[in-house]
Scaffold this motif. Structure first.
Motif, PDB file in Angstrom:
ATOM      1  N   SER A   1       7.979  11.385  -5.088  1.00  0.00           N
ATOM      2  CA  SER A   1       8.755  10.563  -3.890  1.00  0.00           C
ATOM      3  C   SER A   1       7.656   9.366  -3.661  1.00  0.00           C
ATOM      4  N   ASP A   2       8.372   8.304  -2.821  1.00  0.00           N
ATOM      5  CA  ASP A   2       7.710   7.323  -2.477  1.00  0.00           C
ATOM      6  C   ASP A   2       6.412   7.517  -1.705  1.00  0.00           C
TER       7      ASP A   2
ATOM      8  N   ALA B   1       2.686   6.674  -1.949  1.00  0.00           N
ATOM      9  CA  ALA B   1       2.123   6.043  -0.743  1.00  0.00           C
ATOM     10  C   ALA B   1       0.711   6.777  -0.335  1.00  0.00           C
TER      11      ALA B   1
ATOM     12  N   GLN C   1       8.578  -0.617  -7.793  1.00  0.00           N
ATOM     13  CA  GLN C   1       8.678   0.321  -7.039  1.00  0.00           C
ATOM     14  C   GLN C   1       7.158   0.508  -6.348  1.00  0.00           C
TER      15      GLN C   1
ATOM     16  N   VAL D   1       5.797   0.185  -2.178  1.00  0.00           N
ATOM     17  CA  VAL D   1       5.092   1.411  -1.427  1.00  0.00           C
ATOM     18  C   VAL D   1       4.054   0.744  -0.246  1.00  0.00           C
TER      19      VAL D   1
END
Length: 150
Positions: A114-115, A119, A141, A145
């Motif tokens: 997932s982001d 992150a 993408q 982030v």
């Protein structure tokens, strides 16, 4: 009175880098499906250029690197002992980045997850890289982030 037990194994180096030390950041564009291959190519280039294998930490945000999955099949203790020995390229999952020590080069394969995983992993990877941070994945993408700083 019982003797105080000493450390059973060397811990990951808790090296505090000066605030002025910022690793050189390189982005290698790749799809999530191709990020692991791009990371492998980056590691090969690093080794071919004379970088010592123990200088390199590879982090995956999606599926574990096959080497890590294989080594973890023998248990966490021998797996992390290889990290602590610092003799070879070490492959870790993003969930384990906080446990990894500082290495001159950190390569991140944004190969899924997932982001939120990215992150969390990217700023930690930057903190683990004392010279170079190489991020392999989808540039849009990665740059979307928060805190990625790539």
């Amino acid at each position: 009175m019982a003797a105080k037990p000493g450390p059973s194994a060397p811990a990951a180096p808790a090296v505090a880098l000066p605030a002025s030390v910022t690793p050189q950041v390189q982005l290698v564009p790749a799809s999530a499906e191709g990020a692991l291959d791009a990371a492998e190519e980056a590691v090969d280039l690093l080794l071919d250029s004379g970088r010592a294998p123990g200088d390199v930490l590879v982090i995956t945000t999606g599926e574990r690197h096959p080497w890590a999955a294989h080594e973890l099949s023998f248990g966490e203790v021998p797996y992390w002992a290889q990290h602590d020995a610092g003799d070879d390229v070490f492959y870790a999952d993003a969930a384990d980045v906080a446990r990894a020590g500082v290495r001159p080069v950190v390569v991140v394969a944004v190969n899924g997850g997932s982001d939120t995983v990215a992150a969390t992993a990217l700023p930690l990877a930057r903190a683990r890289a004392s010279a170079v941070l190489i991020v392999c994945g989808d540039a849009q993408q990665i740059n979307a982030v928060p805190g990625a700083g790539v």
